[in-house]
Scaffold this active site. Structure first.
Site, PDB file in Angstrom:
ATOM      1  N   ARG A  85     -76.117-106.812 -80.886  1.00  0.00           N
ATOM      2  CA  ARG A  85     -74.691-108.135 -79.888  1.00  0.00           C
ATOM      3  C   ARG A  85     -74.459-106.802 -79.005  1.00  0.00           C
ATOM      4  O   ARG A  85     -75.000-106.171 -79.017  1.00  0.00           O
ATOM      5  CB  ARG A  85     -73.396-107.999 -81.310  1.00  0.00           C
ATOM      6  CG  ARG A  85     -72.895-106.262 -81.961  1.00  0.00           C
ATOM      7  CD  ARG A  85     -72.530-106.363 -82.555  1.00  0.00           C
ATOM      8  NE  ARG A  85     -72.035-104.574 -83.440  1.00  0.00           N
ATOM      9  CZ  ARG A  85     -70.353-104.384 -83.139  1.00  0.00           C
ATOM     10  NH1 ARG A  85     -70.277-104.620 -81.509  1.00  0.00           N
ATOM     11  NH2 ARG A  85     -70.645-103.078 -83.185  1.00  0.00           N
ATOM     12  N   ILE A 101     -74.491-104.952 -75.487  1.00  0.00           N
ATOM     13  CA  ILE A 101     -75.139-104.769 -74.808  1.00  0.00           C
ATOM     14  C   ILE A 101     -75.986-104.108 -75.368  1.00  0.00           C
ATOM     15  O   ILE A 101     -76.963-104.613 -74.335  1.00  0.00           O
ATOM     16  CB  ILE A 101     -74.472-102.729 -74.266  1.00  0.00           C
ATOM     17  CG1 ILE A 101     -73.410-103.789 -73.447  1.00  0.00           C
ATOM     18  CG2 ILE A 101     -75.168-102.533 -73.468  1.00  0.00           C
ATOM     19  CD1 ILE A 101     -72.471-101.912 -72.938  1.00  0.00           C
ATOM     20  N   ARG A 135     -76.549-103.103 -89.053  1.00  0.00           N
ATOM     21  CA  ARG A 135     -76.771-102.677 -89.771  1.00  0.00           C
ATOM     22  C   ARG A 135     -76.106-103.897 -90.951  1.00  0.00           C
ATOM     23  O   ARG A 135     -76.188-103.903 -91.704  1.00  0.00           O
ATOM     24  CB  ARG A 135     -75.001-101.956 -89.894  1.00  0.00           C
ATOM     25  CG  ARG A 135     -75.907 -99.978 -89.182  1.00  0.00           C
ATOM     26  CD  ARG A 135     -74.757 -98.992 -89.646  1.00  0.00           C
ATOM     27  NE  ARG A 135     -73.187 -99.513 -88.966  1.00  0.00           N
ATOM     28  CZ  ARG A 135     -72.160 -99.032 -89.118  1.00  0.00           C
ATOM     29  NH1 ARG A 135     -72.393 -98.071 -89.978  1.00  0.00           N
ATOM     30  NH2 ARG A 135     -71.320 -99.273 -88.355  1.00  0.00           N
ATOM     31  N   ASP A 178     -79.371 -97.307 -90.552  1.00  0.00           N
ATOM     32  CA  ASP A 178     -78.241 -96.505 -90.385  1.00  0.00           C
ATOM     33  C   ASP A 178     -78.416 -95.237 -89.391  1.00  0.00           C
ATOM     34  O   ASP A 178     -79.093 -94.897 -89.781  1.00  0.00           O
ATOM     35  CB  ASP A 178     -77.514 -96.158 -91.658  1.00  0.00           C
ATOM     36  CG  ASP A 178     -76.211 -95.473 -91.861  1.00  0.00           C
ATOM     37  OD1 ASP A 178     -76.167 -95.653 -90.238  1.00  0.00           O
ATOM     38  OD2 ASP A 178     -75.214 -95.629 -92.728  1.00  0.00           O
ATOM     39  N   TYR A 191     -64.984 -90.171 -79.289  1.00  0.00           N
ATOM     40  CA  TYR A 191     -65.540 -90.925 -78.967  1.00  0.00           C
ATOM     41  C   TYR A 191     -66.074 -89.940 -77.320  1.00  0.00           C
ATOM     42  O   TYR A 191     -67.737 -90.203 -76.526  1.00  0.00           O
ATOM     43  CB  TYR A 191     -64.974 -91.995 -78.179  1.00  0.00           C
ATOM     44  CG  TYR A 191     -65.787 -93.339 -77.243  1.00  0.00           C
ATOM     45  CD1 TYR A 191     -66.747 -93.946 -78.103  1.00  0.00           C
ATOM     46  CD2 TYR A 191     -65.647 -93.599 -75.939  1.00  0.00           C
ATOM     47  CE1 TYR A 191     -67.556 -94.990 -77.540  1.00  0.00           C
ATOM     48  CE2 TYR A 191     -66.846 -94.327 -75.867  1.00  0.00           C
ATOM     49  CZ  TYR A 191     -67.681 -95.235 -76.273  1.00  0.00           C
ATOM     50  OH  TYR A 191     -68.477 -95.762 -75.898  1.00  0.00           O
ATOM     51  N   LYS A 204     -70.230 -89.297 -75.945  1.00  0.00           N
ATOM     52  CA  LYS A 204     -70.573 -89.675 -74.754  1.00  0.00           C
ATOM     53  C   LYS A 204     -70.974 -88.366 -74.117  1.00  0.00           C
ATOM     54  O   LYS A 204     -72.474 -89.027 -73.184  1.00  0.00           O
ATOM     55  CB  LYS A 204     -69.443 -91.320 -74.728  1.00  0.00           C
ATOM     56  CG  LYS A 204     -69.808 -92.323 -75.493  1.00  0.00           C
ATOM     57  CD  LYS A 204     -71.016 -92.973 -75.774  1.00  0.00           C
ATOM     58  CE  LYS A 204     -70.853 -93.976 -76.913  1.00  0.00           C
ATOM     59  NZ  LYS A 204     -72.245 -94.941 -76.648  1.00  0.00           N
ATOM     60  N   ILE A 208     -66.599-103.297 -68.912  1.00  0.00           N
ATOM     61  CA  ILE A 208     -67.982-104.227 -69.197  1.00  0.00           C
ATOM     62  C   ILE A 208     -67.106-106.118 -70.300  1.00  0.00           C
ATOM     63  O   ILE A 208     -66.370-105.735 -71.280  1.00  0.00           O
ATOM     64  CB  ILE A 208     -68.334-104.166 -71.042  1.00  0.00           C
ATOM     65  CG1 ILE A 208     -69.544-102.870 -70.510  1.00  0.00           C
ATOM     66  CG2 ILE A 208     -70.509-105.473 -70.021  1.00  0.00           C
ATOM     67  CD1 ILE A 208     -70.385-102.820 -69.344  1.00  0.00           C
TER      68      ILE A 208
END
Length: 241
Positions: free
Chosen positions: A19, A21, A41, A55, A147, A151, A180
């Site tokens: 799903r 990107i 998953r 996973d 996050y 990243k 996005i």
């Protein structure tokens, strides 16, 4: 007349590719004739792609997924580490589990799939590793310390990989998308969307396929001498931070 060279399909694996990107990236490679597998998953496997359940927080699960892909398509020649999660909340409310679970999926998960993919790439003496980061990893964002840290860590990972594996014909690069167009952004209140758009010099959100085409290019022959790079796809939001 000289013959037009035929394209030789490669074995591609995109983690979290069913799903968003990840799916756009998988489809971009499939469109040019590559043999594309995705890890997922839950949910359905999109038509035309080989789906393997995995996973990224479980090394045994990753090994089994690679074994399945290798049996079907041969050793993975292009790995796109895209699988990721968010658990957003402000620092004072963020539990240690909120932090470590995001790191384990987004950063350590990338380490697990790269380590497994590198075995085949080293034997082949060629390979492309593309890590999907985020403008947040370079720019920061309130409520996303976990996050952003995960990243940002991908940048150091790609650059260290470049120094370790560059002599083996393997490149490692980072693509850092901004905002996005997804179902999630479409559901945001109009005022919130306007606030985001006002901060983007391009004054629009990106489409997922705009990210996918950059990934496909950086994994292709034209980008064979690029490694350790961070390519933002953010309409100028981060200005290369």
């Amino acid at each position: 007349m000289s013959e037009i060279p035929t394209y030789t399909p490669r074995s591609i694996l995109v983690t979290g590719g069913n799903r968003g990107i990840g799916l756009a990236i998988a489809r971009a490679f499939a469109e040019q004739g590559d043999n594309v597998a995705i890890t997922y998953r839950s949910g359905e496997v999109p038509e035309g792609l080989l789906g393997v359940k995995a996973d990224v927080t479980d090394a045994a699960s990753i090994d089994a997924a690679f074994t399945e892909v290798e049996a079907a398509h041969g050793p993975v020649e292009v790995l796109v580490a895209n699988a990721g999660v968010t658990r957003d909340t402000l620092l004072m409310r963020m539990s240690e589990e909120d932090f470590t679970s995001v790191i384990d999926t987004n950063l350590t998960g990338a380490f697990r799939v790269i380590k497994r993919a590198s075995k085949g790439m080293i034997k082949l003496r060629r390979g492309r590793i593309v890590l999907i980061s985020s403008v947040v990893g370079l720019y920061g964002s309130p409520g996303q310390i976990n996050y952003a840290a995960s990243k940002a860590g991908l940048v150091g990972m790609a650059r260290s990989l470049t120094r370790e594996l560059g002599s083996r014909g393997i490149t490692a690069n980072v693509v850092a998308p901004g905002f996005i167009n997804t179902e999630m952004t479409a559901a945001l209140p109009e005022a919130t969307q306007k606030g985001y758009l006002d901060s983007i010099p391009a004054k629009r959100f990106a489409e997922a396929d705009e990210v996918a085409k950059v990934v496909r290019w950086i994994a292709g022959p034209e980008a064979g001498y690029i490694s350790g790079a961070v390519i933002p796809v953010d309409g100028g939001l981060g200005m290369g931070h």
